[in-house]
Each structure stands twice: as C-alpha cells, then as structure tokens.
Design an enzyme around this catalytic site. Sequence first.
Site, PDB file in Angstrom:
ATOM      1  N   GLU A 124       0.770  -0.983   0.003  1.00 28.95           N
ATOM      2  CA  GLU A 124      -0.381  -0.211   0.108  1.00 28.95           C
ATOM      3  C   GLU A 124       0.836   1.293  -0.115  1.00 28.95           C
ATOM      4  OE1 GLU A 124      -3.490   0.106  -0.602  1.00 28.95           O
ATOM      5  OE2 GLU A 124      -2.908  -2.185  -0.594  1.00 28.95           O
ATOM      6  N   CYS A 133      -1.322   9.578   3.446  1.00 30.22           N
ATOM      7  CA  CYS A 133      -1.760   8.908   2.661  1.00 30.22           C
ATOM      8  C   CYS A 133      -2.910   8.751   1.709  1.00 30.22           C
ATOM      9  CB  CYS A 133      -1.535   7.423   1.935  1.00 30.22           C
ATOM     10  SG  CYS A 133      -2.212   6.546   3.218  1.00 30.22           S
TER      11      CYS A 133
END
Length: 531
Positions: free
Chosen positions: A300, A334
Amino acid sequence: MATLEAPVRPRTTLHHGQFVNEPFFDFRKEENVRKMRSAIAKVRGQLGREYDLIIGGQRVKTTDKIKSLNPAKPSDIVGIHQKAGKEHVEPAMTAALKAFESWSRTSVEERASLLFRAADLLRERKMEFMAWLVFEVSKNWVEADADISETIDFCEFYGREALRFAKVQPPTQLPGERDSLFYIPLGVGAVIPPWNFPCAIMAGMTLASVVSGNTVILKPSSDSPTIAAKLVELLEELGMPEGVVNFCPGAGASFGDAVVAHPKTRYIAFTGSREVGLRINQVAAQQAPGQMWIKRTVLEMGGKDAIIVDADSDIDSAVEGVAQAAFGFQGQKCSACSRAIVDERVYDKFLEQLKARVEKITVGDPAENANMGAVINEGSMKSILGYIEQGKKDGRLITGGERATEAGEGYFIRPTVIADIQPKSKLEQEEIFGPVLAVIKARGFDHAMQIANDTEFGLTGAIYTSSREKIERAIQEFHVGNLYINRKCTGAMVGAHPFGGFNMSGTDSKSGGPDYLYLFTQAKSVGERVS
Ligand code: NAD
C-alpha cells in the site's frame, strides 16, 4: 479547536457480536481533558527508555541504536532502540519458522481471542497509547485517538473475520464426494509499516497476519519504533507465544531489504512510499536460492488525493472538508487532500473562505492539543519547504509558506495554500506529505474530473456537489480506491470504508474490509470420495 476534530460517538463495546467502531473521546468534556493530561504526564516520565529487539522471546542488544525523537522537541528522546542489521535476519527467521509450527495449528478461536483481549487492554490503556503518539509522531489528541481507535477496530474486526473465514460456505458437493474448502496460513511474513499511522497500520498488518496463523518479523519505521514496542509488550502480556511476532527495528535499506530477499519469507505486508513499495516488489520477485514459492506482496503506497469542488456545491462544507483533509496531522496522511480542484465559477469565493478558515488553524505543541503539531523529521521538513518554494514560483501563495518558528524548536510548518497551480506541474503531481495544498482551477465538471484522474496515483478522492447526475458520474469516473461524496477524503473507518488504492497507490488490499484476510491465507480444496 473543535472543527479539526472527529465526530463524537457514545462509548459502547460489543464483544463477539456485531462489529462496531471504537468511539472517540469527547474532549469538550473536562474529565476527558484531565485524564488525557495525566496520561501525557505519565508517558512524559517514561521518555528516553531503552528497548530491545525481541527475537523468539529473547531480548537482544545491538551496538548500533535508533533514537526516536519528539518532532515537536527534537532534543527529547522518546525511546532508544536496538538496530537490527542483516545479521539478525537469520535468527529472526529461525524463531518465526519455529513458532509457525505450533501457531499455525493453534485453533482459530484461540488466535482470535488474542486479538479480542488486545482490544480490551488497549481500551483500558487507550489514553496512554495515545500519549505515546503525541510524543513520538506529533499527533494531537484527536488524531492520536483516531489512530488507537483504529487499532482497536482492527483487533475486533480481524478477530471476527478469522472466525468467519473458518466457517466458510462449503463448495458444490459432487455426488459421491464430500467437498470442502478451507483457508490455511502462508508462513512467515515480513511486516513493514510506515510512521504515519504508527500504531494502527503497524498493528493492522501484524494482527491480520497473526490471527490467520502466520508468524511475523516486524520491522517498524525508524521514526516510530516505540509505539510498536508498546504493542508487542502488550501482546506478550496477553500470553502471545514466543516467536509469533519478532520485533526488529532496523534500517529499511539493510535489515528491511534483507528480510524481503530472504528465501524463507513467504509474504511481505508493506505500507509506505511508492519508491520503497516498488523496490520491495522487485526484490520479492527474484527467486533466491532455496526459495520454494512465489512471494506474495501486499503493498500500500502513496497518494496525490484530490477534492473536486463543483459549482453546485455547498461551499461552506467544501471549505471545511478541504481544510480538515489537507491539514489534519499536518497533511501527513496517504489519504490527505493535496489538490483542491475548484470550478472557476466558485474559485474566488472558495479561496477567500478557505484562507480565512486555514488561518484559524493553530500550530504548536501536540501535548497541548494544538490543531497541528510538527512534521515527522528534519529531512521531511526540508523536503516540504522545498515544495513550498517551488509552489511560490509556480502559483500564488494564499497563506502559510514558511516554518512556524514561534511554535518552538520542532519541525513546525504553517498550513500552506498555493492557488493557480497548473495541471501536470510538480506540485500537482508529486506526493508532498506535508501541510501543503495546491488549488487548481477547472473549467467545469469534465475538466475537473480529467485533472483529478491525471496522476499515477489513485488512493482517495472526494467531490462536493449537489447534483445527483454529477455524483453518479463521479462514482463511475473518479478512479480511486476510496471515493467520498460531500465529505472529506480522510478518516476511513474500519468496516465501513475498506481501504486501499489503485494504480501506483498500491495493490488495493482493502484493509479493514471483508477481502483482507484472503491476502494472509491460501485456500485448500479437498475432495473426499465417500462411496
Ligand atoms: P517509507 O516508504 O519511507 O517507509 C516505509 C517502511 O519501509 C519503513 O518501515 C522503512 O524503514 C521501510 N523501508 C525503507 N526502505 C526499505 C527497503 N529497501 N526494504 C524494505 N523496507 C524498507 O514510507 P514512510 O515515510 O514511512 O511513510 C509515508 C508513505 O507511506 C507515504 O508515501 C504515504 O502515502 C504512504 N502510506 C500509504 C498508506 C496506504 O494505505 N496506501 C497508508 C499510510 C502511508
């Protein structure tokens, strides 16, 4: 200031029943403020202690150390950690392989129970864990609450998921056969988390591994090893067997790389930057001598997330959503909004309101619960300031644009808004990972959508509009793993918003969702002739 805070919900706990998200504290209540201050004072008294590597339950010291510093006051050491080198990979792997023999055969009920008990103990010590995040990564109280609440959610959610996976629907039954399908663990996983959700992401990847019957070599980020040490201590206290989680802080480029390359590493669960994710993908793809499997990678990575503000939107709520998503935890998520793509018909109004809203944000000591604390380290601060200088050349500085030196010796940067940024420019394309928002003018909805999708990332996105037609089009056309409508693009909740991105944002693992444990297991099909 309450407006950067998460919504307040009642404190209830359901155990083994339906999953419910852990509620957040209401810091408008004096009692909660008092308790948080005392947790901060308690943790302050424990700063600077030394922590060992934990390999197969054994405490190991090294000559090299990692010092975890308080970003708001870098002269304060939060924790001193041993630094695992390449020579520690083999002992960690041996311990994890040995533990795998028994842990993989331990009943799923027992493994899930470890997670449920961890959730209980974390609830009891919640503010203490939050206080560690205040010191180690400069989260304010609300951000720290969100991180530890998510950690508790992962325990509760993955515990239930493991029990569900153990009772999977039987496959089609052939006449004369008893046919079954079940999910077995993979082996030893390398768990490599980032520093920005240093408890939730670290614990989430570790506990999804462990509840599925795998054993783990955990290499936390060098910016946040202390909170990881605290979680591993808590798991040990709950009776987790030796070798199930091997705690090895170390440099990514030496220890991390070597664990990824080890032939006995079965999978790598990584969350972090695009560059490192791609490197891990490459190293993991090479078959090492003696390696018997294709390594699985759960990667990720970064984002360049956009909020589209349509001409038909409620500007007040768009301004609020953009301000929260761009500057919560100093923009170091993020999922943070780093691009506001605004219809030209409301552009000036939006900017005027946004400037006023952002200038209310306080920057200062997170121990005093300022809206924004410091950015993670000096290198990061320099990189962010470099982007700001570039932005001043490429666009129009609306507010911020410098260090907030009055906040103290730490790495404080003012929330910065730069308007008139052109599509395709550096500020519009690259992940900055700091409190910097680029505002881009769009000619209309189609143009806005084109700008939003024109990046190599695809993690989160949001649109503010009152038009049903545009909402439907955004659902079809906005190419991100996590899309939000008329709300901010941060704050994914376990269960409700399974999380993971498209394109260079990663392998779309959807943590906190019903598909996640498939990534930590392999399905075995058995057809038994019975007549
Ligand atoms: P990073 O990539 O610098 O580091 C992440 C981890 O990888 C650290 O533990 C680091 O030590 C380790 N590492 C570094 N080099 C390595 C190597 N060669 N081999 C193995 N391990 C190595 O990222 P960071 O600065 O800690 O975190 C910020 C990044 O994480 C941002 O890009 C952010 O977008 C991303 N992130 C993504 C998500 C998501 O769910 N997609 C969530 C949080 C953060």
